[in-house]
Design a protein around this motif. Structure first.
Motif, short mmCIF file in Angstrom:
data_model
loop_
_atom_site.label_atom_id
_atom_site.label_comp_id
_atom_site.label_asym_id
_atom_site.label_seq_id
_atom_site.Cartn_x
_atom_site.Cartn_y
_atom_site.Cartn_z
N VAL A 72 0.76 -1.27 0.06
CA VAL A 72 0.19 0.01 -0.14
C VAL A 72 0.83 1.46 -0.07
O VAL A 72 0.68 2.30 -0.61
CB VAL A 72 -0.99 0.00 1.36
N ALA A 73 2.11 1.06 0.94
CA ALA A 73 2.66 2.65 0.92
C ALA A 73 3.74 2.62 -0.21
O ALA A 73 4.09 4.05 -0.26
CB ALA A 73 3.67 2.37 2.33
N GLU A 74 4.16 1.70 -1.13
CA GLU A 74 5.10 1.83 -1.94
C GLU A 74 4.87 2.91 -2.74
O GLU A 74 5.98 3.80 -3.00
CB GLU A 74 5.34 0.74 -2.63
N GLU A 75 4.02 3.12 -3.61
CA GLU A 75 3.76 4.05 -4.58
C GLU A 75 3.80 5.51 -3.97
O GLU A 75 4.55 6.41 -4.35
CB GLU A 75 2.43 3.89 -5.49
N ALA A 76 3.02 5.85 -2.88
CA ALA A 76 2.96 6.94 -2.33
C ALA A 76 4.40 7.29 -1.93
O ALA A 76 4.97 8.54 -2.09
CB ALA A 76 2.12 7.16 -1.24
N MET A 77 5.22 6.46 -1.21
CA MET A 77 6.54 6.77 -0.81
C MET A 77 7.65 7.20 -2.00
O MET A 77 8.36 8.21 -1.97
CB MET A 77 7.16 5.56 0.02
N SER A 78 7.44 6.50 -2.90
CA SER A 78 8.29 6.71 -4.20
C SER A 78 8.20 8.04 -5.00
O SER A 78 8.99 8.45 -5.44
CB SER A 78 8.38 5.64 -5.06
N HIS A 79 6.61 8.44 -4.67
CA HIS A 79 6.58 9.86 -5.34
C HIS A 79 6.74 10.99 -4.22
O HIS A 79 6.61 12.24 -4.53
CB HIS A 79 5.21 9.93 -5.63
N GLY A 80 7.09 10.61 -3.05
CA GLY A 80 7.36 11.62 -2.07
C GLY A 80 5.90 12.16 -1.56
O GLY A 80 5.79 13.00 -0.65
N ASP A 81 5.03 11.39 -1.53
CA ASP A 81 3.67 11.77 -0.88
C ASP A 81 3.42 11.02 0.49
O ASP A 81 4.27 9.93 0.40
CB ASP A 81 2.44 11.51 -1.95
N LEU A 82 2.63 11.45 1.28
CA LEU A 82 2.50 10.89 2.42
C LEU A 82 1.58 9.72 2.33
O LEU A 82 0.52 9.76 1.50
CB LEU A 82 1.83 11.85 3.79
N ILE A 83 1.68 8.73 3.42
CA ILE A 83 0.62 7.72 3.09
C ILE A 83 -0.37 8.08 4.41
O ILE A 83 -0.18 8.83 5.08
CB ILE A 83 1.30 6.19 3.50
N ALA A 84 -1.49 7.25 4.21
CA ALA A 84 -2.90 7.55 4.98
C ALA A 84 -2.54 7.91 6.41
O ALA A 84 -1.86 6.91 7.27
CB ALA A 84 -3.74 6.64 4.56
N ASP A 85 -3.04 8.71 7.17
CA ASP A 85 -2.81 8.86 8.69
C ASP A 85 -3.14 7.70 9.43
O ASP A 85 -2.28 7.33 10.27
CB ASP A 85 -3.63 10.06 9.27
N ASP A 86 -4.25 7.05 9.05
CA ASP A 86 -4.67 5.96 10.02
C ASP A 86 -3.53 4.65 9.88
O ASP A 86 -3.35 3.89 10.99
CB ASP A 86 -6.09 5.20 9.85
N LEU A 87 -3.07 4.54 8.78
CA LEU A 87 -2.07 3.39 8.79
C LEU A 87 -0.74 3.85 9.57
O LEU A 87 -0.26 2.90 10.33
CB LEU A 87 -1.47 3.31 7.33
N VAL A 88 -0.21 4.90 9.44
CA VAL A 88 1.00 5.25 10.30
C VAL A 88 0.56 5.31 11.70
O VAL A 88 1.55 4.88 12.66
CB VAL A 88 1.61 6.58 10.04
N ILE A 89 -0.45 5.69 11.93
CA ILE A 89 -0.71 5.79 13.49
C ILE A 89 -0.80 4.56 13.91
O ILE A 89 -0.21 4.46 15.22
CB ILE A 89 -2.27 6.79 13.64
N ALA A 90 -1.63 3.49 13.46
CA ALA A 90 -1.60 2.13 13.94
C ALA A 90 -0.06 1.46 14.15
O ALA A 90 0.06 0.93 15.13
CB ALA A 90 -2.35 1.26 13.05
N ILE A 91 0.82 1.88 13.09
CA ILE A 91 2.10 1.05 13.38
C ILE A 91 2.82 1.92 14.49
O ILE A 91 3.58 1.15 15.19
CB ILE A 91 3.12 1.01 11.99
N VAL A 92 2.80 3.30 14.55
CA VAL A 92 3.59 3.81 15.72
C VAL A 92 2.93 3.38 17.00
O VAL A 92 3.74 3.07 18.16
CB VAL A 92 3.63 5.35 15.54
N LEU A 93 1.72 3.34 17.25
CA LEU A 93 0.86 3.09 18.46
C LEU A 93 1.20 1.84 18.83
O LEU A 93 1.86 1.52 19.91
CB LEU A 93 -0.51 3.11 18.55
N GLU A 94 1.53 0.83 18.12
CA GLU A 94 2.21 -0.68 18.45
C GLU A 94 3.24 -0.51 18.90
O GLU A 94 3.61 -1.02 19.99
CB GLU A 94 2.01 -1.32 17.10
N GLU A 95 4.24 0.29 18.35
CA GLU A 95 5.55 0.36 18.85
C GLU A 95 5.68 1.25 20.43
O GLU A 95 6.67 0.65 20.91
CB GLU A 95 6.52 1.12 17.91
N VAL A 96 4.91 2.06 20.43
CA VAL A 96 5.13 2.90 21.66
C VAL A 96 4.38 2.54 22.75
O VAL A 96 4.75 2.75 23.84
CB VAL A 96 4.48 4.55 21.29
N LEU A 97 3.05 1.83 22.37
CA LEU A 97 2.33 1.17 23.53
C LEU A 97 2.13 -0.40 23.58
O LEU A 97 1.64 -0.84 24.60
CB LEU A 97 0.86 1.97 23.41
#
Ligand code: AP5
Ligand code: MG
Length: 205
Positions: A72-97
């Motif tokens: 899901v993230a690959e295309e947005a990242m290679s263009h320098g666009d951000l990926i969807a907020d809810d996807l990153v929020i989920a992965i960071v919360l898992e690491e932090v909490l």
């Protein structure tokens, strides 16, 4: 109780700064692409014995492993666009909490939008792990471009091409720089001159 904790800390000496949970450093590295968030974030984290959590690195690992999130993230990242907020929020919360969380961390690349910052703050307040400090790495645009073009020739990061570097800087200005006022409002923003050598910037931090 506070007095007693302070006495224990004094008795144990400086090493206790990295022990325990409640007083571990919780910092955010904020700044445009190429400002040194990864370089300085990793040094700061090592110094304080806490994990360095780079959403960019986490996402690149997912892309490299071809996971569902990576696809899901690959295309947005290679263009320098951000990926969807809810996807990153989920992965960071898992690491932090999540189960492996240690109570302290140096975040790099998250939060990156105001909605991400608000969601993270709400969650962090509930778990008593709000940020102590946000380091804003300040550097003129021409120096960013030089650093990233140099890296692009060595590392092959798919977003280090001249057009994508330009777009990443625009995305930073539009979507991430509003966080400067947001964290000023919370009185935890510290601006750092990020133009010196790596050691000089580390010393300022
Ligand atoms: P991310 O990986 O965070 O990339 P970025 O913000 O573009 O920043 P960089 O990693 O390129 O630079 P840096 O500030 O870490 O600097 P570095 O230390 O490497 O994000 C990548 C992508 O992932 C995003 O575009 C987006 O698609 C996605 N993403 C990530 N987080 C997201 C989120 N929260 N929401 C949505 N999408 C998200 O230094 C740069 C270079 O300069 C290096 O070569 C370094 O060696 C050199 N250097 C560093 N310091 C110095 C110095 N003092 N002097 C000379 N050279 C130096
Ligand atoms: Mg980085």
């Amino acid at each position: 109780r506070h007095l007693r904790l302070r006495e224990v800390r004094r008795a144990r000496g400086p090493a206790s700064r990295t022990g325990g949970g409640a007083d571990r450093l919780r910092a955010l590295m904020l700044g445009p692409p190429g400002s040194g968030k990864g370089t300085q974030g990793s040094r700061l984290a090592t110094r304080h014995g806490v994990p360095h959590l780079s959403t960019g690195e986490l996402l690149r690992a997912h892309v490299g492993q071809g996971t569902a999130l990576g696809r899901v993230a690959e295309e947005a990242m290679s263009h320098g666009d951000l990926i969807a907020d809810d996807l990153v929020i989920a992965i960071v919360l898992e690491e932090v909490l999540g189960p492996n969380a240690v109570g302290g961390f140096v975040l790099d690349g998250f939060p990156r939008t105001v909605p991400q910052a608000i969601a993270a703050y709400e969650m962090a307040r509930r778990h008593d792990v709000t940020l102590h400090v946000v380091f804003l790495l300040e550097i003129p645009e021409d120096q960013l471009v030089t650093r990233l073009k140099d890296r692009g020739q060595l590392s092959g990061r798919s977003d280090d091409t001249p057009e994508t570097i330009r777009h990443r800087i625009d995305v930073y200005v539009e979507q991430t720089s509003p966080l400067i006022d947001y964290y000023k409002g919370r009185d935890i923003l510290v601006a750092i001159d990020a133009t010196g050598t790596i050691d000089e910037v580390a010393a300022s931090i």
